[in-house]
Motif scaffolding. Structure first.
Motif, mmCIF file in Angstrom:
data_model
loop_
_atom_site.group_PDB
_atom_site.id
_atom_site.type_symbol
_atom_site.label_atom_id
_atom_site.label_comp_id
_atom_site.label_asym_id
_atom_site.label_seq_id
_atom_site.Cartn_x
_atom_site.Cartn_y
_atom_site.Cartn_z
ATOM 1 N N ILE A 140 0.741 -1.148 -0.107
ATOM 2 C CA ILE A 140 0.112 0.041 0.015
ATOM 3 C C ILE A 140 1.066 1.206 -0.137
ATOM 4 C CG2 ILE A 140 -1.751 1.206 1.334
ATOM 5 C CD1 ILE A 140 -2.702 -1.295 2.395
ATOM 6 N N GLY A 141 1.912 1.254 0.651
ATOM 7 C CA GLY A 141 2.923 2.189 0.581
ATOM 8 C C GLY A 141 3.685 2.536 -0.682
ATOM 9 N N VAL A 142 3.942 1.589 -1.377
ATOM 10 C CA VAL A 142 4.480 1.566 -2.700
ATOM 11 C C VAL A 142 3.501 2.000 -3.552
ATOM 12 C CG1 VAL A 142 5.371 0.525 -4.423
ATOM 13 C CG2 VAL A 142 6.209 -0.093 -2.218
ATOM 14 N N ALA A 143 2.156 1.940 -3.580
ATOM 15 C CA ALA A 143 1.104 2.454 -4.246
ATOM 16 C C ALA A 143 1.059 3.779 -4.146
ATOM 17 C CB ALA A 143 -0.190 1.550 -3.959
ATOM 18 N N ALA A 144 1.021 4.436 -2.862
ATOM 19 C CA ALA A 144 0.905 5.773 -2.578
ATOM 20 C C ALA A 144 2.045 6.406 -3.352
ATOM 21 C CB ALA A 144 0.973 5.865 -1.246
ATOM 22 N N CYS A 145 3.178 5.968 -3.137
ATOM 23 C CA CYS A 145 4.460 6.611 -3.866
ATOM 24 C C CYS A 145 4.052 6.733 -5.258
ATOM 25 C CB CYS A 145 5.742 5.731 -3.657
ATOM 26 S SG CYS A 145 7.182 6.356 -4.535
ATOM 27 N N LEU A 146 3.889 5.358 -6.027
ATOM 28 C CA LEU A 146 3.458 5.401 -7.512
ATOM 29 C C LEU A 146 2.335 6.682 -7.821
ATOM 30 C CD1 LEU A 146 3.975 1.707 -8.074
ATOM 31 C CD2 LEU A 146 5.569 3.517 -8.435
ATOM 32 N N TYR A 147 1.441 6.484 -7.149
ATOM 33 C CA TYR A 147 0.416 7.365 -7.509
ATOM 34 C C TYR A 147 0.743 8.718 -7.287
ATOM 35 C CZ TYR A 147 -3.712 4.268 -8.057
ATOM 36 O OH TYR A 147 -4.530 3.274 -8.440
ATOM 37 N N ALA A 148 1.618 9.111 -6.339
ATOM 38 C CA ALA A 148 2.162 10.427 -6.134
ATOM 39 C C ALA A 148 2.920 10.942 -7.316
ATOM 40 C CB ALA A 148 2.970 10.529 -4.736
ATOM 41 N N VAL A 149 3.678 9.896 -7.864
ATOM 42 C CA VAL A 149 4.795 10.193 -9.018
ATOM 43 C C VAL A 149 3.769 10.321 -10.296
ATOM 44 C CG1 VAL A 149 6.245 9.131 -10.556
ATOM 45 C CG2 VAL A 149 6.445 8.581 -8.032
ATOM 46 N N VAL A 150 2.682 9.632 -10.399
ATOM 47 C CA VAL A 150 1.883 10.083 -11.573
ATOM 48 C C VAL A 150 1.113 11.278 -11.366
ATOM 49 C CG1 VAL A 150 -0.282 9.134 -12.365
ATOM 50 C CG2 VAL A 150 1.520 7.622 -11.813
ATOM 51 N N HIS A 151 0.946 11.625 -10.179
ATOM 52 C CA HIS A 151 0.288 13.006 -9.734
ATOM 53 C C HIS A 151 1.125 13.945 -10.325
ATOM 54 C CE1 HIS A 151 -1.821 16.137 -7.631
ATOM 55 N NE2 HIS A 151 -0.634 16.320 -6.673
ATOM 56 N N LEU A 152 2.492 13.987 -9.964
ATOM 57 C CA LEU A 152 3.348 14.843 -10.528
ATOM 58 C C LEU A 152 3.732 14.913 -11.895
ATOM 59 C CD1 LEU A 152 5.748 17.057 -9.858
ATOM 60 C CD2 LEU A 152 7.309 15.246 -9.652
ATOM 61 N N ALA A 153 3.636 13.774 -12.465
ATOM 62 C CA ALA A 153 3.636 13.562 -14.128
ATOM 63 C C ALA A 153 2.639 14.278 -14.716
ATOM 64 C CB ALA A 153 3.760 12.176 -14.226
ATOM 65 N N GLY A 154 1.357 14.181 -14.098
ATOM 66 C CA GLY A 154 0.223 14.660 -14.723
ATOM 67 C C GLY A 154 0.334 16.383 -14.645
ATOM 68 N N TYR A 155 0.910 16.718 -13.534
ATOM 69 C CA TYR A 155 1.167 18.116 -13.452
ATOM 70 C C TYR A 155 2.139 18.789 -14.537
ATOM 71 C CZ TYR A 155 2.790 22.592 -11.473
ATOM 72 O OH TYR A 155 3.299 24.077 -11.441
ATOM 73 N N ALA A 156 3.196 17.887 -14.734
ATOM 74 C CA ALA A 156 4.273 18.046 -15.615
ATOM 75 C C ALA A 156 3.557 18.320 -17.188
ATOM 76 C CB ALA A 156 5.226 17.192 -15.753
ATOM 77 N N VAL A 157 2.678 17.397 -17.383
ATOM 78 C CA VAL A 157 2.202 17.104 -18.633
ATOM 79 C C VAL A 157 1.343 18.447 -18.868
ATOM 80 C CG1 VAL A 157 0.624 16.067 -20.402
ATOM 81 C CG2 VAL A 157 2.323 14.619 -19.126
ATOM 82 N N ASP A 158 0.515 18.720 -17.812
ATOM 83 C CA ASP A 158 -0.253 20.028 -17.831
ATOM 84 C C ASP A 158 0.434 21.440 -18.072
ATOM 85 O OD1 ASP A 158 -2.888 21.191 -17.752
ATOM 86 O OD2 ASP A 158 -2.424 21.711 -15.681
ATOM 87 N N GLN A 159 1.602 21.284 -17.655
ATOM 88 C CA GLN A 159 2.549 22.397 -17.838
ATOM 89 C C GLN A 159 3.362 22.375 -19.146
ATOM 90 O OE1 GLN A 159 2.174 25.238 -15.689
ATOM 91 N NE2 GLN A 159 0.410 23.971 -14.872
ATOM 92 N N SER A 160 2.927 21.504 -20.258
ATOM 93 C CA SER A 160 3.621 21.116 -21.331
ATOM 94 C C SER A 160 5.279 20.679 -21.089
ATOM 95 C CB SER A 160 3.700 22.622 -22.250
ATOM 96 O OG SER A 160 2.380 22.913 -22.323
ATOM 97 N N LEU A 161 5.368 19.920 -20.259
ATOM 98 C CA LEU A 161 6.727 19.501 -19.823
ATOM 99 C C LEU A 161 7.881 20.422 -19.780
ATOM 100 C CD1 LEU A 161 6.838 16.225 -21.705
ATOM 101 C CD2 LEU A 161 6.113 16.505 -19.373
ATOM 102 N N ASP A 162 7.393 21.732 -19.362
ATOM 103 C CA ASP A 162 8.602 22.717 -19.125
ATOM 104 C C ASP A 162 8.949 22.726 -17.985
ATOM 105 O OD1 ASP A 162 9.692 25.293 -19.265
ATOM 106 O OD2 ASP A 162 8.175 26.363 -20.225
ATOM 107 N N LEU A 163 10.321 21.872 -17.965
ATOM 108 C CA LEU A 163 10.806 21.773 -16.609
ATOM 109 C C LEU A 163 11.390 23.171 -16.104
ATOM 110 C CD1 LEU A 163 12.932 18.673 -17.610
ATOM 111 C CD2 LEU A 163 10.598 18.770 -16.677
ATOM 112 N N VAL A 164 11.805 24.001 -16.519
ATOM 113 C CA VAL A 164 12.192 25.300 -15.997
ATOM 114 C C VAL A 164 11.165 25.894 -15.306
ATOM 115 C CG1 VAL A 164 13.119 27.740 -16.656
ATOM 116 C CG2 VAL A 164 14.280 25.463 -17.550
ATOM 117 N N HIS A 165 9.890 25.941 -15.899
ATOM 118 C CA HIS A 165 8.721 26.522 -15.674
ATOM 119 C C HIS A 165 8.114 25.765 -14.349
ATOM 120 C CE1 HIS A 165 4.766 28.431 -15.237
ATOM 121 N NE2 HIS A 165 4.167 27.192 -15.651
ATOM 122 N N ILE A 166 8.250 24.395 -14.478
ATOM 123 C CA ILE A 166 7.684 23.436 -13.437
ATOM 124 C C ILE A 166 8.495 24.004 -12.300
ATOM 125 C CG2 ILE A 166 7.625 21.299 -12.620
ATOM 126 C CD1 ILE A 166 6.958 20.492 -15.701
ATOM 127 N N ALA A 167 9.949 24.050 -12.326
ATOM 128 C CA ALA A 167 10.843 24.001 -11.214
ATOM 129 C C ALA A 167 10.575 25.553 -10.540
ATOM 130 C CB ALA A 167 12.309 23.947 -11.486
#
Length: 293
Positions: A90-117
């Protein structure tokens, strides 16, 4: 000497036997992301699908984090030691969902890593969420048997005690990004308070008395009242609403208006109290069977 090979058949236990418990947990961990993906494919995430996807995945990451913290108290209260076999998953699942959460945010920001940072550095709720994510990743990558052996039991346990402050950071992140509706963050904060408070109670009371019905009932009522009071103070501080009126609304049980978080926190505590009663009954039944054998 080689270690035990990794078991990628996640529905089997360490002895490679089929486990109903592991199977049910595996399905439960996969189901939310599959349903969210189905809604996304069918165009049912609303007018802002990226935002809805990010929010829902992040919400499930937090829910699974709380569930991972629930496993140890529930296993102890219900006298169900087999439940401990699912905590790491369950803990690992929480980690994976959190990573997908960040990845979704990155896609929403057009993968602009400088802007995301820059956004993470500039917006405090994103900073807090990112720190919590880094902590979850650290716990996730050290959740294998090999890493436990490499770190050693005491060091590994000290590292994974970070799950508690990580959960607190996740609650703060949830509150700060919730803006208008803080109902679910308040509910999650109440349950987290119960889980952390029970651990403290278990250390204070000797000989496992924390799992007895009177302490569980009293503690559950106390946390529910604290949840109602904290929500009233929060509405007073942020929206300048009269705290006495908010507290009265929080303590009223009205299905038409909607049940407030404090009642759900109390329901969770009562459910765990019932689990203690059932666990004791099963223990007595087993002892009776052994005595007759």
């Amino acid at each position: 000497m080689t270690g035990r090979p990794a078991n990628w058949r996640l529905w089997r236990d360490r002895a490679s036997r089929f486990s109903w418990l592991l199977t049910v947990v595996l399905v439960g961990l996969c189901l939310p992301i599959l349903l969210i993906a189905a809604d996304a494919f069918l165009g049912q995430l609303g007018p802002r699908p990226y935002s809805a996807f990010i929010h829902q995945v992040g919400l499930w990451a937090f829910r699974f984090l709380l569930l991972s913290l629930l496993v140890t108290p529930l296993a102890r209260i219900a006298r169900w030691p087999a439940l401990m076999t699912v905590r790491r998953r369950i803990g690992v699942a929480a980690c994976l969902y959190a990573v997908v959460h960040l990845a979704g945010y990155a896609v929403d920001q057009s993968l602009d890593l400088v802007h995301i940072a820059s956004e993470i550095a500039r917006r405090i709720y994103l900073t807090i969420g990112f720190v919590a994510l880094l902590g979850l990743v650290a716990l996730g990558v050290t959740s294998t048997d090999g890493m436990i052996r490499r770190l050693g039991g005491p060091r590994w346990r000290r590292l994974h005690a970070l799950a508690y402050p990580i959960a607190i950071l996740a609650v703060v992140h949830f509150f700060l990004q919730a803006k208008a509706d803080v109902t679910e963050p308040t509910l999650m904060a109440g349950w987290l308070t119960w889980l952390l408070g029970y651990r403290a109670l278990n250390r204070v009371l000797p000989d496992g008395q924390a799992r007895a019905v009177p302490p569980l009932l009293g503690f559950s009522v106390l946390v529910a009242l604290a949840t109602a009071g904290a929500e009233a103070v929060g509405f007073w501080a942020v929206r300048h609403l009269p705290p006495d009126l908010v507290l009265e609304a929080n303590l009223s049980f009205d299905l038409d208006v909607g049940i407030r978080p404090a009642w759900y926190v109390l329901a969770g505590g009562l459910g765990l109290t019932l689990a203690a009663v059932v666990g004791d009954a099963r223990q007595r039944a087993r002892q009776l069977v052994r005595a007759r054998a």
